[in-house]
Scaffold this motif. Structure first.
Motif, PDB file in Angstrom:
ATOM      1  N   ALA A 240       0.850  -1.205   0.000  1.00  0.00           N
ATOM      2  CA  ALA A 240       0.000   0.000   0.000  1.00  0.00           C
ATOM      3  C   ALA A 240       0.875   1.240   0.000  1.00  0.00           C
ATOM      4  CB  ALA A 240      -0.913  -0.003   1.220  1.00  0.00           C
ATOM      5  N   THR A 241       0.673   2.093  -0.997  1.00  0.00           N
ATOM      6  CA  THR A 241       1.589   3.210  -1.241  1.00  0.00           C
ATOM      7  C   THR A 241       0.834   4.533  -1.282  1.00  0.00           C
ATOM      8  OG1 THR A 241       2.866   1.673  -2.588  1.00  0.00           O
ATOM      9  CG2 THR A 241       3.437   4.005  -2.761  1.00  0.00           C
ATOM     10  N   ILE A 242       1.398   5.535  -0.603  1.00  0.00           N
ATOM     11  CA  ILE A 242       0.801   6.868  -0.552  1.00  0.00           C
ATOM     12  C   ILE A 242       1.787   7.871  -1.133  1.00  0.00           C
ATOM     13  CG2 ILE A 242       0.013   8.713   0.997  1.00  0.00           C
ATOM     14  CD1 ILE A 242      -0.617   6.451   3.052  1.00  0.00           C
ATOM     15  N   ALA A 243       1.304   8.752  -2.008  1.00  0.00           N
ATOM     16  CA  ALA A 243       2.085   9.911  -2.431  1.00  0.00           C
ATOM     17  C   ALA A 243       1.352  11.139  -1.914  1.00  0.00           C
ATOM     18  CB  ALA A 243       2.194   9.961  -3.950  1.00  0.00           C
ATOM     19  N   SER A 244       2.053  12.004  -1.172  1.00  0.00           N
ATOM     20  CA  SER A 244       1.362  13.141  -0.554  1.00  0.00           C
ATOM     21  C   SER A 244       2.141  14.444  -0.732  1.00  0.00           C
ATOM     22  CB  SER A 244       1.132  12.870   0.933  1.00  0.00           C
ATOM     23  OG  SER A 244       2.357  12.577   1.584  1.00  0.00           O
ATOM     24  N   PHE A 245       1.378  15.539  -0.802  1.00  0.00           N
ATOM     25  CA  PHE A 245       1.957  16.869  -1.063  1.00  0.00           C
ATOM     26  C   PHE A 245       1.616  17.815   0.086  1.00  0.00           C
ATOM     27  CE2 PHE A 245       1.509  14.782  -5.089  1.00  0.00           C
ATOM     28  CZ  PHE A 245       2.619  15.182  -5.831  1.00  0.00           C
TER      29      PHE A 245
ATOM     30  N   MET B  19      -3.545   7.332  -2.723  1.00  0.00           N
ATOM     31  CA  MET B  19      -3.096   6.036  -2.219  1.00  0.00           C
ATOM     32  C   MET B  19      -3.459   4.952  -3.217  1.00  0.00           C
ATOM     33  SD  MET B  19      -4.236   3.895   1.126  1.00  0.00           S
ATOM     34  CE  MET B  19      -4.575   2.178   0.717  1.00  0.00           C
ATOM     35  N   THR B  20      -2.586   3.925  -3.294  1.00  0.00           N
ATOM     36  CA  THR B  20      -2.909   2.812  -4.179  1.00  0.00           C
ATOM     37  C   THR B  20      -2.444   1.495  -3.577  1.00  0.00           C
ATOM     38  OG1 THR B  20      -2.650   1.894  -6.401  1.00  0.00           O
ATOM     39  CG2 THR B  20      -0.728   3.002  -5.458  1.00  0.00           C
ATOM     40  N   THR B  21      -3.136   0.427  -3.911  1.00  0.00           N
ATOM     41  CA  THR B  21      -2.652  -0.903  -3.548  1.00  0.00           C
ATOM     42  C   THR B  21      -2.271  -1.683  -4.813  1.00  0.00           C
ATOM     43  OG1 THR B  21      -4.921  -1.723  -3.507  1.00  0.00           O
ATOM     44  CG2 THR B  21      -3.974  -1.072  -1.398  1.00  0.00           C
ATOM     45  N   ASP B  22      -2.246  -0.969  -5.934  1.00  0.00           N
ATOM     46  CA  ASP B  22      -1.821  -1.580  -7.199  1.00  0.00           C
ATOM     47  C   ASP B  22      -0.301  -1.426  -7.342  1.00  0.00           C
ATOM     48  OD1 ASP B  22      -2.765  -2.446 -10.117  1.00  0.00           O
ATOM     49  OD2 ASP B  22      -1.222  -0.891 -10.328  1.00  0.00           O
TER      50      ASP B  22
END
Lengths: 451, 451
Positions: B220-225, B305-308
């Motif tokens: 599970a990956t998050i990219a945040s600004f 967020m993605t789990t792909d």
């Protein structure tokens, strides 16, 4: 009173003891071995200053020093004898800092591992190094022996949990090694070198260690019984081969199981001849334990499983009863070979062959998850019979042949000196001795140990 | 042709090169630094025998030797100059064994980390050390620098993954250090000492390393600004303070984000000035990521967020584009300080103060999960301007003051020699030099580096 003791008294006052009973207690540790005679004095250091003062006097008078924590070592590494000063760091037992955000703690060397963990547990934290002796052994001693324990396959050895150290050199100078950060590669890694150095290089007077948050989720624990030790070893191998990573996986052979029954009045041997305890932690624990249970029962194991923590403690209590049960049978020489985990069945075969050849029983426990075995030799009287040494010799060489090591977690001390060259080779042994000399040019730190 | 080169050619044939272009390539690495002139020769070792033969000649002729893998070092540790032999282990790139049951592999030093992981992945296995350079750096080089990377907070540093090593000493003797078992405490831990020793002590010619099974469960990956870098640092601190353990947590400051936009043509800076990527693995990953997402959005972060897995690669690609984007701006001096993770906001303040004082921009990336920062100095031409060194000096001292270290994962090489004493202190520095001398009494291994 010798001149050295007089100097110690002048510098350190009542931290210095020459009480006969105290001196006598310093002659032995939990290895069952003793030195021939009592040391000069015990210094109960209360501070880094005390340690430095002691070492300055030791250097000036060329007096050998044996650093000692709780004296729970199993290889004779902290045994002291004639003409030696015992430098006890047991009274330096404060927790100086617990930093939850950075997941580090700063401790003095004398704090007991179990006590440290009690204090951490109040904040939902823990210190992963988990030697079976944790209730009675110190963190300083754990570092000096790079102690192992039950959790190493999953959570690493003591070295992996040490970020930095304060170390007093033989001449009394204080070094600060390592750092407070997770990463750091400035210069040679002397922090790692100190881990497992068995009192040869310096005196650990403070440690900055990694701590962890308590693992969330269920704790799932299995106690299982098998017809024979090879079945138990094969079950443990099948569990890891299935890709499962238990936190704990402990194996007990038939003669240890009978000793436990005799000592605690249980009747475990009625359920099987060998025992395997398996514990999973973390969010996937229950699911992993169910998979392990299927593997175990599919192989004819007779198993109980629980996710209740108190019930789990009862299941693991069987393993914890092993050492006292064996000690009740006579003087115990606890061996400590370690092999790649798939070599565990072969190592059990080698032990069986040695039992047959020498006509003795070698009750054996194993940290099955990481391939570390504790074969026990039991005999009468304080001295190890020649026959036991001969059997131990074959045991060590068998472990080396399987790609393993003389000692997985106890250290060399005085017990395994004679086999050191077999494992290291002369070139490496020579290099190690020279490194010792760099730290301790006068050779006053724990002389006669390891090398 | 010198006598040394003639001897090398006689012993090693066409493994020895004096091709001008090849020699010239050995003068520099990825640090942006170069030596003044080309080395004598490059030996492309194909075997342990080749390494031993080279070292015997080097010892006999007192010729300095620089061991080199892929030359991707960031501290100048493998730069070679006048009168030196370059001993390249890049062609020794075989995987000798993959043992899934014992979770260990035996490799030659020249295998690329990324290639090794591709091979392991075919069996559902992986090697945890994960430097950002893994596609182009060797496992031998990773060990020689005790390389860090993105996963250290959760999965440890390279040292923790090394069980044993074969090492050739300067005089050509071959040592076997460590063991194949998970545990082992026989003698001093020279395996750990070799990790991060930057070519000073011996030549690593084979490594037995721990490998792992691929982590089960979702990624599970998050990219945040965020509006500013302090907000991003505070969000990362809040995530760890909540007891979450990301596998990856990477922070990008405003000037790096702008450089990425300029280089790849993206418009990331429109969403915020600072970027934080957070990745969770294991069975609790999705749940942990949802908790992290709440923390981030609760603090005004703008997050995806993605789990792909493919989508995750795209999110992390932002971070991977950072170094090439900065290199496009000029000569880059990548710094590498490490501080306790809670000191991250203070370190960003210190960097801001240094930027203001010197009137320069210091684009900064951070492995936020473990407190390791990479402040970058960018300038024209090959030589580091005095002003940059002065600013770097303040940066290092600020990191040390915060309980950190000069170098979290790149090493000292030639780049940070002048600050070594500031961190280690004279007593420790002296001890380290003496240890070097034990291994290398003639001082022919990587002279002028580190010390």
């Amino acid at each position: 009173m010798t001149d050295t003791v007089a100097q110690l008294r002048e510098a350190l006052g009542d931290a210095v003891s020459t009480d006969a009973a105290q001196l006598d207690a310093m002659r032995s540790d939990k290895s069952g071995h003793s030195s021939g005679s009592a040391p000069l004095a015990v210094v109960h250091a209360r501070s880094i200053d005390d340690v430095q003062a002691t070492m300055r006097i030791a250097t000036q008078t060329r007096t050998p020093v044996v650093t000692r924590g709780a004296g729970t070592g199993l290889a004779g590494g902290a045994i002291a004898g004639s003409g030696e000063i015992v430098l006890s760091t047991l009274a330096m037992d404060r927790v100086l800092e617990i930093n939850e955000s950075d997941l580090l703690a700063v401790v003095e060397p004398g704090i007991l591992n179990g006590r440290f963990n009690e204090i951490l547990a109040e904040q939902g934290l823990w210190f992963a190094p988990d030697p079976a002796s944790k209730a009675i052994s110190t963190v300083g001693g754990n570092i000096a022996t790079n102690a192992g324990g039950l959790l190493c396959a999953k959570y690493g050895v003591t070295r992996d949990a040490v970020l930095g150290l304060k170390v007093v050199l033989p001449d009394g100078r204080l070094l600060t090694l390592g750092h407070r950060s997770v990463k750091g590669v400035t210069g040679l890694d002397l922090t790692a070198l100190m881990a497992g150095s068995e009192g040869l290089l310096g005196i650990i007077v403070e440690a900055t260690v990694r701590i962890r948050r308590e693992v969330a989720g269920t704790l799932a624990t299995i106690a299982s019984f098998y017809p024979g030790v090879r079945d138990a070893a094969a079950a443990s191998a099948a569990i890891t081969a299935a890709g499962l990573q238990p936190a704990v996986m402990e194996l007990i052979d038939p003669s240890v199981l009978r000793a436990i029954d005799a000592f605690v009045g249980s009747s475990l041997a009625q359920r099987g001849n060998a025992h395997l305890a398996v514990q999973f932690d973390g969010p996937g624990a229950a699911e992993d334990a169910h998979r392990a249970l299927e593997i175990i029962t599919g192989r004819g194991g007779d198993a109980d499983m629980t996710t209740d923590r108190d019930e789990a403690e009862k299941l693991l209590a069987i393993r914890r009863a092993a050492h006292p049960s064996l000690e009740a049978l006579g003087t115990t020489l606890i061996e400590d070979v370690s092999v790649p985990r798939t070599a565990l069945p072969d190592m059990f075969d080698a032990i069986a062959a040695i039992e047959k050849k020498f006509g003795i029983t070698i009750p054996t426990l194993a940290h099955a998850g990481d391939g570390n075995l504790h074969p026990n030799f039991i005999f009468d009287g304080p001295d190890v019979p020649d026959e036991v040494w001969a059997a131990a010799d074959e045991l060590f060489l068998a472990a080396l042949k399987l790609g393993g090591t003389l000692t997985g977690e106890h250290g060399i001390g005085i017990l395994k000196k004679r086999w050191l060259g077999d494992e290291l080779g002369e070139d490496q042994l020579d290099l190690q001795r020279q490194i010792k000399q760099v730290f301790d040019p006068l050779g006053i730190l724990n002389p006669g140990k390891v090398f």
